[in-house]
Design a protein around this motif. Structure first.
Motif, short mmCIF file in Angstrom:
data_model
loop_
_atom_site.label_atom_id
_atom_site.label_comp_id
_atom_site.label_asym_id
_atom_site.label_seq_id
_atom_site.Cartn_x
_atom_site.Cartn_y
_atom_site.Cartn_z
N GLY A 140 -3.75 -8.59 -27.23
CA GLY A 140 -4.95 -9.42 -27.19
C GLY A 140 -4.82 -10.65 -26.31
O GLY A 140 -3.72 -11.12 -26.00
N LYS A 141 -5.96 -11.19 -25.92
CA LYS A 141 -5.99 -12.35 -25.01
C LYS A 141 -5.65 -13.67 -25.68
O LYS A 141 -5.28 -14.63 -25.01
N ASN A 142 -5.76 -13.75 -26.99
CA ASN A 142 -5.55 -15.01 -27.70
C ASN A 142 -4.08 -15.24 -28.04
O ASN A 142 -3.72 -15.54 -29.16
N ARG A 143 -3.23 -15.12 -27.02
CA ARG A 143 -1.79 -15.25 -27.19
C ARG A 143 -1.35 -16.66 -26.80
O ARG A 143 -2.06 -17.34 -26.07
N PRO A 144 -0.18 -17.09 -27.23
CA PRO A 144 0.24 -18.47 -26.97
C PRO A 144 0.17 -18.90 -25.50
O PRO A 144 -0.32 -19.99 -25.21
N ASN A 145 0.64 -18.11 -24.57
CA ASN A 145 0.59 -18.51 -23.16
C ASN A 145 -0.57 -17.88 -22.40
O ASN A 145 -0.69 -18.09 -21.19
N ARG A 146 -1.40 -17.09 -23.09
CA ARG A 146 -2.60 -16.47 -22.50
C ARG A 146 -2.29 -15.71 -21.20
O ARG A 146 -3.02 -15.80 -20.23
N ILE A 147 -1.19 -14.96 -21.20
CA ILE A 147 -0.81 -14.16 -20.03
C ILE A 147 -1.13 -12.69 -20.30
O ILE A 147 -0.76 -12.15 -21.34
N GLY A 148 -1.83 -12.08 -19.35
CA GLY A 148 -2.15 -10.66 -19.43
C GLY A 148 -1.34 -9.89 -18.41
O GLY A 148 -0.90 -10.44 -17.39
N SER A 149 -1.16 -8.60 -18.66
CA SER A 149 -0.40 -7.73 -17.76
C SER A 149 -1.03 -6.36 -17.78
O SER A 149 -1.29 -5.81 -18.86
N THR A 150 -1.31 -5.82 -16.60
CA THR A 150 -1.90 -4.49 -16.50
C THR A 150 -1.32 -3.74 -15.31
O THR A 150 -1.12 -4.32 -14.25
N VAL A 151 -1.08 -2.45 -15.50
CA VAL A 151 -0.68 -1.59 -14.39
C VAL A 151 -1.97 -1.00 -13.80
O VAL A 151 -2.79 -0.43 -14.53
N CYS A 152 -2.15 -1.18 -12.49
CA CYS A 152 -3.38 -0.76 -11.80
C CYS A 152 -3.04 0.19 -10.66
O CYS A 152 -1.95 0.13 -10.10
N ARG A 153 -4.04 0.97 -10.28
CA ARG A 153 -3.90 1.82 -9.10
C ARG A 153 -4.15 0.98 -7.85
O ARG A 153 -5.06 0.15 -7.83
N VAL A 154 -3.35 1.20 -6.82
CA VAL A 154 -3.58 0.55 -5.53
C VAL A 154 -4.60 1.40 -4.78
O VAL A 154 -4.36 2.57 -4.50
N LEU A 155 -5.74 0.80 -4.45
CA LEU A 155 -6.80 1.52 -3.73
C LEU A 155 -6.82 1.17 -2.25
O LEU A 155 -7.34 1.92 -1.44
N GLY A 156 -6.24 0.03 -1.90
CA GLY A 156 -6.20 -0.35 -0.49
C GLY A 156 -5.88 -1.82 -0.32
O GLY A 156 -5.75 -2.58 -1.28
N ARG A 157 -5.77 -2.19 0.93
CA ARG A 157 -5.51 -3.58 1.29
C ARG A 157 -6.40 -3.96 2.45
O ARG A 157 -6.56 -3.19 3.40
N GLU A 168 0.81 -1.22 0.00
CA GLU A 168 0.00 0.00 0.00
C GLU A 168 0.85 1.27 0.00
O GLU A 168 0.31 2.37 -0.15
N GLU A 169 2.16 1.14 0.14
CA GLU A 169 3.05 2.30 0.03
C GLU A 169 3.30 2.69 -1.42
O GLU A 169 3.87 3.74 -1.69
N PHE A 170 2.88 1.84 -2.33
CA PHE A 170 3.03 2.11 -3.77
C PHE A 170 1.71 2.60 -4.33
O PHE A 170 0.65 2.16 -3.92
N SER A 171 1.78 3.49 -5.31
CA SER A 171 0.55 4.00 -5.94
C SER A 171 0.00 3.02 -6.96
O SER A 171 -1.21 3.00 -7.21
N HIS A 172 0.87 2.22 -7.56
CA HIS A 172 0.47 1.31 -8.63
C HIS A 172 1.15 -0.05 -8.49
O HIS A 172 2.25 -0.14 -7.94
#
Length: 152
Positions: A83-100, A41-45
């Motif tokens: 896209g989601k139809n990739r060979p290993n079907r791995i996604g990656s997204t940078v998100c905001r930390v809203l809490g824990r 939670e010390e990180f913004s993302h």
């Protein structure tokens, strides 16, 4: 590879756009100690790596295709798109930390649907961001035009 947690979110179906303002919870598996989230939670993302587990294996792309099957955009290799139809079907997204909340991390704008297995969570640090100008083709900006807009 085993997941470290699962996404709890309102979205039940994969959709291409309007992820802005969305909230999700990443709940750690019982085999992962909740202390694994200490200090997050010390990180913004955070960067969340997840498995597109519901992507149809028969639609996996090993070569090139038109992004979103839009013939107006050039056919490019699957590794030149997100896209989601990739060979290993791995996604990656940078998100905001809203809490824990104990063993649950609450994030904003995670483009993963309810029940998605989470493979890893990493804090975003300035030093790991691009070290120069980001370059991308015009079609990708057009594709992303409303991706992070809020659904009306």
């Amino acid at each position: 590879m085993e997941s470290i947690g699962v996404v709890e979110a309102d979205r039940q179906k994969p959709e291409d756009d309007y992820w802005g303002g969305s909230r999700a919870r990443i709940v750690l598996r019982d085999t992962i100690d909740e202390q694994a989230l200490d200090g997050i939670e010390e990180f913004s993302h955070v960067e969340v790596l997840f498995h597109f587990d519901r992507a149809d294996p028969s639609k996996i792309v090993q070569g090139a295709r038109h992004p979103r099957n839009n013939q107006e955009w050039p056919a490019v290799g699957i590794f030149a798109q997100r896209g989601k139809n990739r060979p290993n079907r791995i996604g990656s997204t940078v998100c905001r930390v809203l809490g824990r909340e104990g063993r649950t991390l609450v994030v904003g704008e995670l483009d993963a649907i309810d029940g998605t297995p989470v493979l890893d969570i990493k804090p975003v640090m300035r030093e790991f961001l691009p070290r120069g100008d980001v370059k991308q083709p015009a079609w990708s900006s057009e594709l992303m035009r409303v991706y992070w807009d809020e659904e009306s």
